[in-house]
Scaffold this motif. Structure first.
Motif, PDB file in Angstrom:
ATOM      1  N   UNK A  50       0.836  -1.203   0.000  1.00 27.46           N
ATOM      2  CA  UNK A  50       0.000   0.000   0.000  1.00 27.46           C
ATOM      3  C   UNK A  50       0.874   1.258   0.000  1.00 27.46           C
ATOM      4  N   UNK A  51       1.917   1.264   0.820  1.00 31.36           N
ATOM      5  CA  UNK A  51       2.819   2.435   0.853  1.00 31.36           C
ATOM      6  C   UNK A  51       3.498   2.663  -0.493  1.00 31.36           C
ATOM      7  N   UNK A  52       3.869   1.571  -1.156  1.00 29.55           N
ATOM      8  CA  UNK A  52       4.531   1.738  -2.463  1.00 29.55           C
ATOM      9  C   UNK A  52       3.571   2.325  -3.495  1.00 29.55           C
ATOM     10  N   UNK A  53       2.336   1.845  -3.465  1.00 28.91           N
ATOM     11  CA  UNK A  53       1.322   2.386  -4.371  1.00 28.91           C
ATOM     12  C   UNK A  53       1.128   3.881  -4.066  1.00 28.91           C
ATOM     13  N   UNK A  54       1.001   4.200  -2.789  1.00 26.52           N
ATOM     14  CA  UNK A  54       0.792   5.601  -2.392  1.00 26.52           C
ATOM     15  C   UNK A  54       1.971   6.475  -2.827  1.00 26.52           C
ATOM     16  N   UNK A  55       3.182   5.927  -2.712  1.00 27.40           N
ATOM     17  CA  UNK A  55       4.347   6.746  -3.067  1.00 27.40           C
ATOM     18  C   UNK A  55       4.484   6.956  -4.567  1.00 27.40           C
ATOM     19  N   UNK A  56       4.024   5.989  -5.354  1.00 22.87           N
ATOM     20  CA  UNK A  56       3.995   6.193  -6.816  1.00 22.87           C
ATOM     21  C   UNK A  56       3.023   7.344  -7.122  1.00 22.87           C
ATOM     22  N   UNK A  57       1.863   7.329  -6.448  1.00 27.30           N
ATOM     23  CA  UNK A  57       0.864   8.386  -6.661  1.00 27.30           C
ATOM     24  C   UNK A  57       1.450   9.744  -6.247  1.00 27.30           C
ATOM     25  N   UNK A  58       2.072   9.784  -5.060  1.00 29.15           N
ATOM     26  CA  UNK A  58       2.682  11.045  -4.592  1.00 29.15           C
ATOM     27  C   UNK A  58       3.697  11.564  -5.612  1.00 29.15           C
ATOM     28  N   UNK A  59       4.552  10.671  -6.060  1.00 23.91           N
ATOM     29  CA  UNK A  59       5.609  11.051  -6.984  1.00 23.91           C
ATOM     30  C   UNK A  59       5.016  11.703  -8.238  1.00 23.91           C
ATOM     31  N   UNK A  60       3.984  11.082  -8.782  1.00 24.39           N
ATOM     32  CA  UNK A  60       3.407  11.596 -10.027  1.00 24.39           C
ATOM     33  C   UNK A  60       2.599  12.883  -9.794  1.00 24.39           C
ATOM     34  N   UNK A  61       1.876  12.973  -8.680  1.00 30.90           N
ATOM     35  CA  UNK A  61       1.071  14.177  -8.437  1.00 30.90           C
ATOM     36  C   UNK A  61       1.953  15.361  -8.075  1.00 30.90           C
ATOM     37  N   UNK A  62       3.046  15.099  -7.369  1.00 25.97           N
ATOM     38  CA  UNK A  62       3.964  16.192  -7.036  1.00 25.97           C
ATOM     39  C   UNK A  62       4.524  16.799  -8.331  1.00 25.97           C
ATOM     40  N   UNK A  63       4.738  15.945  -9.338  1.00 22.21           N
ATOM     41  CA  UNK A  63       5.227  16.450 -10.638  1.00 22.21           C
ATOM     42  C   UNK A  63       4.202  17.380 -11.277  1.00 22.21           C
ATOM     43  N   UNK A 182      -0.129   6.934 -16.249  1.00 20.08           N
ATOM     44  CA  UNK A 182       1.250   6.653 -15.833  1.00 20.08           C
ATOM     45  C   UNK A 182       1.265   5.951 -14.473  1.00 20.08           C
ATOM     46  N   UNK A 183       0.447   6.449 -13.542  1.00 19.36           N
ATOM     47  CA  UNK A 183       0.392   5.845 -12.198  1.00 19.36           C
ATOM     48  C   UNK A 183      -0.011   4.369 -12.297  1.00 19.36           C
ATOM     49  N   UNK A 184      -1.072   4.101 -13.059  1.00 17.58           N
ATOM     50  CA  UNK A 184      -1.546   2.719 -13.133  1.00 17.58           C
ATOM     51  C   UNK A 184      -0.512   1.833 -13.822  1.00 17.58           C
ATOM     52  N   UNK A 185       0.133   2.364 -14.842  1.00 19.48           N
ATOM     53  CA  UNK A 185       1.110   1.524 -15.524  1.00 19.48           C
ATOM     54  C   UNK A 185       2.338   1.295 -14.634  1.00 19.48           C
ATOM     55  N   UNK A 186       2.717   2.288 -13.821  1.00 19.81           N
ATOM     56  CA  UNK A 186       3.818   2.058 -12.866  1.00 19.81           C
ATOM     57  C   UNK A 186       3.433   1.007 -11.818  1.00 19.81           C
ATOM     58  N   UNK A 187       2.133   0.845 -11.578  1.00 21.96           N
ATOM     59  CA  UNK A 187       1.668  -0.187 -10.639  1.00 21.96           C
ATOM     60  C   UNK A 187       1.492  -1.532 -11.349  1.00 21.96           C
ATOM     61  N   UNK A 188       1.894  -1.607 -12.601  1.00 25.35           N
ATOM     62  CA  UNK A 188       1.819  -2.864 -13.340  1.00 25.35           C
ATOM     63  C   UNK A 188       0.462  -3.128 -13.964  1.00 25.35           C
ATOM     64  N   UNK A 189      -0.382  -2.101 -14.025  1.00 28.90           N
ATOM     65  CA  UNK A 189      -1.738  -2.294 -14.538  1.00 28.90           C
ATOM     66  C   UNK A 189      -1.947  -1.582 -15.862  1.00 28.90           C
ATOM     67  N   UNK A 190      -2.786  -2.204 -16.683  1.00 28.15           N
ATOM     68  CA  UNK A 190      -3.164  -1.584 -17.945  1.00 28.15           C
ATOM     69  C   UNK A 190      -4.589  -1.057 -17.763  1.00 28.15           C
ATOM     70  N   UNK A 191      -4.716   0.265 -17.583  1.00 30.95           N
ATOM     71  CA  UNK A 191      -6.048   0.835 -17.320  1.00 30.95           C
ATOM     72  C   UNK A 191      -6.628   1.441 -18.591  1.00 30.95           C
ATOM     73  N   UNK A 192      -7.927   1.247 -18.764  1.00 32.31           N
ATOM     74  CA  UNK A 192      -8.639   1.849 -19.898  1.00 32.31           C
ATOM     75  C   UNK A 192      -9.347   3.103 -19.419  1.00 32.31           C
ATOM     76  N   UNK A 193      -9.399   4.101 -20.258  1.00 31.39           N
ATOM     77  CA  UNK A 193     -10.090   5.343 -19.917  1.00 31.39           C
ATOM     78  C   UNK A 193     -11.530   5.238 -20.407  1.00 31.39           C
ATOM     79  N   UNK A 194     -12.468   5.359 -19.482  1.00 28.14           N
ATOM     80  CA  UNK A 194     -13.872   5.211 -19.829  1.00 28.14           C
ATOM     81  C   UNK A 194     -14.581   6.548 -19.712  1.00 28.14           C
ATOM     82  N   UNK A 195     -15.274   6.911 -20.769  1.00 29.34           N
ATOM     83  CA  UNK A 195     -16.085   8.128 -20.682  1.00 29.34           C
ATOM     84  C   UNK A 195     -17.304   7.772 -19.847  1.00 29.34           C
ATOM     85  N   UNK A 196     -17.500   8.509 -18.750  1.00 29.17           N
ATOM     86  CA  UNK A 196     -18.574   8.133 -17.832  1.00 29.17           C
ATOM     87  C   UNK A 196     -19.632   9.221 -17.758  1.00 29.17           C
ATOM     88  N   UNK A 197     -20.772   8.843 -17.185  1.00 28.35           N
ATOM     89  CA  UNK A 197     -21.892   9.783 -17.164  1.00 28.35           C
ATOM     90  C   UNK A 197     -21.718  10.863 -16.109  1.00 28.35           C
TER      91      UNK A 197
END
Ligand code: ATP
Ligand code: MG
Length: 422
Positions: A50-63, A182-197
């Motif tokens: 969980x901390x590693x996931x959080x730190x990837x998010x921090x790293x990218x949002x700080x940028x 970028x965050x999801x791919x750094x976590x090893x995931x392939x995320x799709x962008x969905x247009x939502x309502x």
């Protein structure tokens, strides 16, 4: 970390209400502990992920120039009355106090962040402002389910941005969208962008980020490659149609929503009168965006997306440790002492190079049990030191995501691992 000192143990028991792969594996491997339906404690191995996931998010949002804060989880009812959401948000936990007051327990933080930013906002020169936090959220979900995917208490990163114009918000929104991928791919995931309502907000647009796995709750139209996808609840396209992004055939898949971004417009800044003075000295209302990622859900999603029948398979970037070092027993005392010293040297040498090692130094545990635990816990690389490997001045090297093992000379191990981690 020495596994003999780890206070948690693996367990063969499947939790009775484990309705999903993530609940089963995370619990059996001792990453989490269920306290009640939809509520989990995070244990040493799980917390490291969980901390590693959080730190990837921090790293990218700080940028992106966003600033981290931590807002209160206990929230004043008055703020929710101001937006009219005290009675309309059905998942809001309402906490009575012995003083006779009632508080809200934060399911989200628009009601806190908006008046907070108002305190510091005067002029257009103060904008844009982007703040985020990583915090436990509370939602009185009717049905908690799927392990850590849908809980009543869960981790979320929530980012809020304030802008002088819709153009500026649109630009920032697009940047966040890219950053999320970028965050999801750094976590090893392939995320799709969905247009939502866009749920309950009256807004121009919103997007969801969906990871396709059979465990998902949402039905998504998408194709093999590319990031385009539509949620079937709102779809303008249908199965078999062409993906507008790349012409591939659209298929129906199930997805887990790991993130969500919204253009809030002036809904909340109107409610709290968040205004600023523009270049001409006129008062204007700020426009807002909000952007969430479910951090604990993300950990569960990685398990759903990356496991086999033996256990979890962690990507290097978020694995609790990089290497599972396993020392086996020998009946010969001299050999045993060489096994122990080789393992100890390797353990110290790897840590000094920044490689995180879990060392299975447990006594009285059979090789079969040690290997089964290593597979269940799912660290990217298993290294075994035994009588057999010592004869070759080697250790046995086995990547978790490959079936074959090989011998690597002891002196070459550290260099090869550094290569793997690049
Ligand atoms: P969902 O559609 O899954 O109910 P949501 O649209 O209500 O989620 P948001 O309010 O945008 O979600 O929250 C941001 C993120 O928090 C979601 O994208 C999701 O990853 C995560 N999340 C939301 N609800 C839960 C929950 N009950 N348990 C775990 N994570 C959650
Ligand atoms: Mg949603």
């Amino acid at each position: 970390m020495r596994q003999s000192r780890l206070f948690t143990h693996t367990s063969k028991n499947v939790p009775t209400d484990a309705d999903s792969v993530n609940a089963k594996l995370l619990t059996q491997a001792g990453f989490v502990h269920q306290e009640m339906a939809g509520v989990y404690s995070w244990l040493p191995l799980g917390l490291r992920v969980l901390h590693k996931v959080e730190n990837i998010i921090r790293d990218e949002l700080d940028k992106l120039g966003a600033q981290e804060i931590l807002m209160s989880a206990l929230q004043p009812k008055e703020n929710w009355d101001t937006t009219g959401r005290w009675d309309s948000v059905d998942v809001l936990f309402k906490i009575p106090s012995q003083t006779g007051k009632v508080y809200g327990l934060g399911p989200t933080h628009e009601e806190i962040v908006t008046p907070l930013v108002k305190t510091f906002l005067n002029s257009y020169k103060d904008l844009p402002i982007a703040v985020y936090q990583i915090q436990s959220k509370f939602r009185d979900e009717l049905r908690a389910k799927s392990g850590v995917l849908r809980g009543r208490e869960f981790g979320m990163k929530d980012l809020y941005s304030f802008h002088a114009s819709t153009e500026d918000l649109d630009t920032y929104y697009s940047k966040v969208l890219e950053t999320y991928l970028t965050i999801f791919s750094r976590c090893g995931l392939n995320a799709k962008v969905v247009e939502a309502s866009g749920g309950s907000f009256s807004k121009k647009f919103s997007h969801e980020f969906q990871v396709l796995t059979p465990a998902g709750e949402d039905k998504i139209l998408t194709s093999e490659t590319g990031t385009f996808a539509q949620n079937t609840e709102i779809a303008t396209l249908k199965e078999g149609d062409k993906n507008p992004e790349n012409g591939e055939k659209l298929e129906l898949k199930t997805g887990i929503e790991v993130g969500n971004i919204f253009d809030l417009g002036t809904k909340f800044s109107d409610a709290f009168d968040v205004a600023f003075t523009d270049e001409k000295g006129e008062r204007k209302t700020a426009v807002m965006g909000c952007y969430g990622i479910g951090t604990t859900r993300l950990v569960g999603t990685i398990v759903e997306a990356s496991h086999d029948d033996k256990g979890m398979i962690w990507p290097v970037s978020v694995a609790p440790f990089h290497v599972h070092l396993v020392g086996l027993k020998s009946k010969d005392a001299a050999v045993q002492s060489r096994i122990d010293s080789t393992a100890k040297e390797m353990y110290d040498g790897l840590w000094s190079e920044g490689v995180e090692v879990l060392w299975d130094d447990r006594e009285g545990v059979s090789p079969g049990e040690k290997f089964a635990d290593a597979d269940l816990i799912g660290l990217p690389l298993r290294l075994v030191v035994s009588e057999k490997t010592l004869k070759e001045d080697s250790v046995e090297w086995k990547a978790r995501n490959e079936s074959a093992a090989k011998l690597v000379k002891t002196q070459d191990v550290i260099e090869q691992i550094k290569g793997m981690m690049k």
